[in-house]
Write a protein that holds these residues in place. Structure first.
Motif, PDB file in Angstrom:
ATOM      1  N   UNK A   1      -2.352  -6.854  -5.601  1.00 44.32           N
ATOM      2  CA  UNK A   1      -1.568  -6.452  -4.259  1.00 44.32           C
ATOM      3  C   UNK A   1      -0.100  -6.362  -4.709  1.00 44.32           C
ATOM      4  N   UNK A   2       0.456  -5.528  -3.637  1.00 45.19           N
ATOM      5  CA  UNK A   2       2.141  -5.387  -3.887  1.00 45.19           C
ATOM      6  C   UNK A   2       2.642  -5.418  -2.422  1.00 45.19           C
ATOM      7  N   UNK A   3       3.973  -5.360  -2.359  1.00 47.47           N
ATOM      8  CA  UNK A   3       4.668  -5.194  -1.053  1.00 47.47           C
ATOM      9  C   UNK A   3       4.133  -4.028  -0.446  1.00 47.47           C
ATOM     10  N   UNK A   4       3.853  -4.149   0.840  1.00 44.76           N
ATOM     11  CA  UNK A   4       3.309  -3.096   1.690  1.00 44.76           C
ATOM     12  C   UNK A   4       3.403  -3.181   3.161  1.00 44.76           C
ATOM     13  N   UNK A   5       3.187  -1.681   3.667  1.00 48.39           N
ATOM     14  CA  UNK A   5       3.366  -1.830   5.128  1.00 48.39           C
ATOM     15  C   UNK A   5       2.210  -1.216   5.643  1.00 48.39           C
ATOM     16  N   UNK A   6       1.558  -1.893   6.553  1.00 50.16           N
ATOM     17  CA  UNK A   6       0.224  -1.094   7.284  1.00 50.16           C
ATOM     18  C   UNK A   6       0.841   0.037   8.324  1.00 50.16           C
ATOM     19  N   UNK A   7      -0.211   0.540   8.740  1.00 45.93           N
ATOM     20  CA  UNK A   7      -0.147   1.676   9.658  1.00 45.93           C
ATOM     21  C   UNK A   7       0.324   0.883  10.963  1.00 45.93           C
ATOM     22  N   UNK A   8       1.023   1.362  11.806  1.00 46.61           N
ATOM     23  CA  UNK A   8       1.457   0.679  13.187  1.00 46.61           C
ATOM     24  C   UNK A   8       0.245   0.834  13.993  1.00 46.61           C
TER      25      UNK A   8
END
Length: 100
Positions: A1-8
């Motif tokens: 896993x890495x730094x990530x943004x999920x869909x709002x």
């Protein structure tokens, strides 16, 4: 896993209901990150978060305005906006739709 943004969610954000949208993100390392909202012209609309949140899952909330987490601003118009998550050299973008 890495730094990530999920869909709002919700997406679209329906401002007529006074709702907000949630942007969840995961930070694997103790690093500075930022989450900003831009319009399609590339202009900064809202600086949602800048700082070092610590390792783990976090969330910020956008009320469809040009303010910050601490102070609400002027409501934006209907349209497509881009949420940009950045940590170091890593950058991830998600499309956010706003309906008034």
């Amino acid at each position: 896993a890495f730094n990530s943004l999920r869909q709002n969610y919700p997406n679209p954000l329906r401002l007529a209901k006074g709702d907000f949208t949630t942007l969840e993100y995961f930070v694997r390392e103790d690093v500075d990150i930022s989450i900003k909202i831009y319009n399609l012209a590339g202009e900064l609309v809202c600086d949602l978060y800048s700082g070092r949140p610590g390792i783990g899952r976090h969330a910020v909330y956008w009320y469809g305005d040009n303010g910050s987490q601490e102070k609400r601003g002027k409501t934006v118009g209907s349209g497509v906006y881009i949420a940009v998550f950045q940590s170091g050299e890593y950058k991830e973008m998600k499309k956010v739709v706003v309906i008034r």
